[in-house]
Design a protein around this motif. Sequence first.
Motif, PDB file in Angstrom:
ATOM      1  N   SER A   1       0.838  -1.198   0.000  1.00 61.47           N
ATOM      2  CA  SER A   1       0.000   0.000   0.000  1.00 61.47           C
ATOM      3  C   SER A   1       0.875   1.251   0.000  1.00 61.47           C
ATOM      4  N   LEU A   2       0.451   2.269  -0.727  1.00 61.07           N
ATOM      5  CA  LEU A   2       1.164   3.541  -0.707  1.00 61.07           C
ATOM      6  C   LEU A   2       1.040   4.229   0.649  1.00 61.07           C
ATOM      7  N   LEU A   3       0.037   3.802   1.436  1.00 61.73           N
ATOM      8  CA  LEU A   3      -0.202   4.418   2.741  1.00 61.73           C
ATOM      9  C   LEU A   3       0.503   3.641   3.860  1.00 61.73           C
ATOM     10  N   VAL A   4       1.585   2.981   3.531  1.00 60.89           N
ATOM     11  CA  VAL A   4       2.320   2.182   4.502  1.00 60.89           C
ATOM     12  C   VAL A   4       2.997   3.088   5.537  1.00 60.89           C
ATOM     13  N   LYS A   5       3.190   2.566   6.740  1.00 67.34           N
ATOM     14  CA  LYS A   5       3.869   3.311   7.792  1.00 67.34           C
ATOM     15  C   LYS A   5       5.225   3.822   7.310  1.00 67.34           C
ATOM     16  N   GLU A   6       5.577   5.006   7.758  1.00 66.71           N
ATOM     17  CA  GLU A   6       6.816   5.714   7.416  1.00 66.71           C
ATOM     18  C   GLU A   6       6.749   6.413   6.065  1.00 66.71           C
ATOM     19  N   CYS A   7       5.557   6.454   5.457  1.00 65.79           N
ATOM     20  CA  CYS A   7       5.388   7.395   4.358  1.00 65.79           C
ATOM     21  C   CYS A   7       5.253   8.780   4.999  1.00 65.79           C
ATOM     22  N   ILE A   8       5.026   9.794   4.219  1.00 69.49           N
ATOM     23  CA  ILE A   8       4.835  11.142   4.754  1.00 69.49           C
ATOM     24  C   ILE A   8       3.427  11.609   4.416  1.00 69.49           C
ATOM     25  N   ILE A   9       2.687  11.995   5.447  1.00 64.98           N
ATOM     26  CA  ILE A   9       1.355  12.577   5.287  1.00 64.98           C
ATOM     27  C   ILE A   9       1.391  13.973   5.889  1.00 64.98           C
ATOM     28  N   GLU A  10       1.081  14.970   5.088  1.00 67.71           N
ATOM     29  CA  GLU A  10       1.124  16.344   5.569  1.00 67.71           C
ATOM     30  C   GLU A  10      -0.124  17.116   5.176  1.00 67.71           C
ATOM     31  N   ARG A  11      -0.489  18.087   6.010  1.00 67.21           N
ATOM     32  CA  ARG A  11      -1.532  19.073   5.733  1.00 67.21           C
ATOM     33  C   ARG A  11      -2.876  18.469   5.312  1.00 67.21           C
ATOM     34  N   PRO A  12      -3.412  17.498   6.052  1.00 69.17           N
ATOM     35  CA  PRO A  12      -4.722  16.941   5.693  1.00 69.17           C
ATOM     36  C   PRO A  12      -5.827  17.976   5.851  1.00 69.17           C
ATOM     37  N   LYS A  13      -6.741  17.985   4.880  1.00 68.38           N
ATOM     38  CA  LYS A  13      -7.897  18.881   4.909  1.00 68.38           C
ATOM     39  C   LYS A  13      -9.133  18.065   4.548  1.00 68.38           C
ATOM     40  N   VAL A  14     -10.257  18.342   5.206  1.00 62.78           N
ATOM     41  CA  VAL A  14     -11.502  17.612   4.977  1.00 62.78           C
ATOM     42  C   VAL A  14     -12.602  18.580   4.581  1.00 62.78           C
ATOM     43  N   ILE A  15     -13.368  18.202   3.548  1.00 58.87           N
ATOM     44  CA  ILE A  15     -14.540  18.969   3.118  1.00 58.87           C
ATOM     45  C   ILE A  15     -15.712  18.014   2.982  1.00 58.87           C
ATOM     46  N   TYR A  16     -16.915  18.569   3.005  1.00 60.74           N
ATOM     47  CA  TYR A  16     -18.132  17.744   2.938  1.00 60.74           C
ATOM     48  C   TYR A  16     -18.778  17.886   1.573  1.00 60.74           C
ATOM     49  N   ASN A  17     -19.069  16.745   0.956  1.00 58.93           N
ATOM     50  CA  ASN A  17     -19.763  16.737  -0.320  1.00 58.93           C
ATOM     51  C   ASN A  17     -21.244  16.475  -0.055  1.00 58.93           C
ATOM     52  N   ALA A  18     -22.058  17.537  -0.126  1.00 61.83           N
ATOM     53  CA  ALA A  18     -23.484  17.423   0.213  1.00 61.83           C
ATOM     54  C   ALA A  18     -24.224  16.534  -0.763  1.00 61.83           C
ATOM     55  N   LYS A  19     -23.815  16.523  -2.020  1.00 63.55           N
ATOM     56  CA  LYS A  19     -24.486  15.720  -3.042  1.00 63.55           C
ATOM     57  C   LYS A  19     -24.400  14.229  -2.724  1.00 63.55           C
ATOM     58  N   ASN A  20     -23.211  13.774  -2.362  1.00 64.91           N
ATOM     59  CA  ASN A  20     -23.007  12.345  -2.076  1.00 64.91           C
ATOM     60  C   ASN A  20     -23.037  12.030  -0.587  1.00 64.91           C
ATOM     61  N   LYS A  21     -23.207  13.080   0.242  1.00 65.70           N
ATOM     62  CA  LYS A  21     -23.207  12.902   1.698  1.00 65.70           C
ATOM     63  C   LYS A  21     -21.948  12.169   2.153  1.00 65.70           C
ATOM     64  N   GLN A  22     -20.831  12.638   1.642  1.00 62.08           N
ATOM     65  CA  GLN A  22     -19.538  12.051   1.970  1.00 62.08           C
ATOM     66  C   GLN A  22     -18.574  13.119   2.473  1.00 62.08           C
ATOM     67  N   PHE A  23     -17.703  12.711   3.365  1.00 58.02           N
ATOM     68  CA  PHE A  23     -16.614  13.553   3.822  1.00 58.02           C
ATOM     69  C   PHE A  23     -15.364  13.149   3.053  1.00 58.02           C
ATOM     70  N   VAL A  24     -14.695  14.137   2.492  1.00 58.01           N
ATOM     71  CA  VAL A  24     -13.560  13.881   1.608  1.00 58.01           C
ATOM     72  C   VAL A  24     -12.313  14.523   2.196  1.00 58.01           C
ATOM     73  N   MET A  25     -11.278  13.723   2.360  1.00 56.77           N
ATOM     74  CA  MET A  25      -9.998  14.186   2.884  1.00 56.77           C
ATOM     75  C   MET A  25      -8.937  14.130   1.783  1.00 56.77           C
ATOM     76  N   TRP A  26      -8.240  15.242   1.593  1.00 54.56           N
ATOM     77  CA  TRP A  26      -7.064  15.283   0.727  1.00 54.56           C
ATOM     78  C   TRP A  26      -5.851  15.620   1.586  1.00 54.56           C
ATOM     79  N   PHE A  27      -4.673  15.148   1.175  1.00 55.88           N
ATOM     80  CA  PHE A  27      -3.450  15.416   1.935  1.00 55.88           C
ATOM     81  C   PHE A  27      -2.236  15.329   1.013  1.00 55.88           C
ATOM     82  N   HIS A  28      -1.172  16.001   1.394  1.00 51.07           N
ATOM     83  CA  HIS A  28       0.109  15.882   0.692  1.00 51.07           C
ATOM     84  C   HIS A  28       0.704  14.534   1.076  1.00 51.07           C
TER      85      HIS A  28
END
Length: 383
Positions: free
Chosen positions: A103-130
């Motif tokens: 997985s690209l999300l394996v421990k010791e990768c780097i995750i920075e500056r996560p931001k979450v927004i809400y998609n009202a159309k799909n009723k989903q919370f979406v997180m993007w990150f560096h």
Amino acid sequence: MSNSIKQHGSIIAIVGCVLMACTQSNKVFTPGELWPDNKGVHINAHGGGVLYHSNRYYWFGEHKIEGKAGNKAYVGVHCYSSGDLYNWHDEGIALSVVDDTTSLLVKECIIERPKVIYNAKNKQFVMWFHHELKGMGYKAAMTGVAVSDKVTGPYTYLKSVNPNKEYWPVNFADSLKRKTVDMDTIKQWSAAWQKEVVDGAWLRRDKEKGQMARDMTLFVDDDGKAYHIHSSEENATLHITQLADDYLSFTGYFARALEGKMNEAPAVFKRGDKYYMITSGCTGWKPNAARSAVADHPFGPWTELGNPCRGTDEEVKTTFHSQSTYVLPVKGKEDAFIYMGDRWTPENAIDGRYIWLPIEFEHDKPVISWFDEWRLKELPGQF
């Protein structure tokens, strides 16, 4: 006006300082000091952003561990919630890194500056990150996305990409698309070299594989359109991309901003019919002077407004020893915004502090001043 820069070197110091505060109710912001959650533990949400949903604030940020190794992701993205912005409840880990080495999300990768927004159309919370891949330093320059049906998670990781593959920016001249240049033949940082950067040397280089995406933020406009704003082109130029209607992918409809100006840590917000941006320069973990800019549309053009900070020479040059991560609009109070910054401690990542300060406006320009302590009632506007 001045505040000593405290660098407590161990987790023991953090725990010792907050044990007495864990049963108290915070009623004031004290920038740069320890900020205990409901368990009495210093909040662990670095490089974060805040989502307001269903009458509650949710703060998402990088979960750090003790020591220098804590600058990599060993845990994931932490979530806290609050009804008043002073007191925060630990909601646990919203997005977890994994042990699976495929997985690209394996421990010791780097995750920075996560931001979450809400998609009202799909009723989903979406997180993007560096997202930087394990063992590659900052070479991957990707951005990752995860989703959840619940604001606090758990979030399901979907993918990481280099955005806008095979697309040109909407504000990039046709004549520059056909330009060819060998950057290795030009002295680095010379005037000629910097002109080629502004003219899109790195943009053309990365067109076929997708563009670089490092420090990033998200912004949702009044019409529901969402934008992903990130440092690209070796951090020389910001890219502002409109996301698809589900907020899960890039449309390829994007613009370059502040070309060749070397901006990191973008934070975008809207006041009236104007769009504002606060950024930093590129000096690694060391703080530098903040920048600000304004535009009539997220795609720009952006006009630079200079350093928004007011204070001593040292405070202005270092943004109060912090780097921007987000600008938080205060719900229910018109024209009330909070600058959110991080005071990084890379030698002991978990001890990073938070610099929250009120944003005021002078002649339609954002101004940030230092306060040892302050309260929401002191913000402009009325509840």
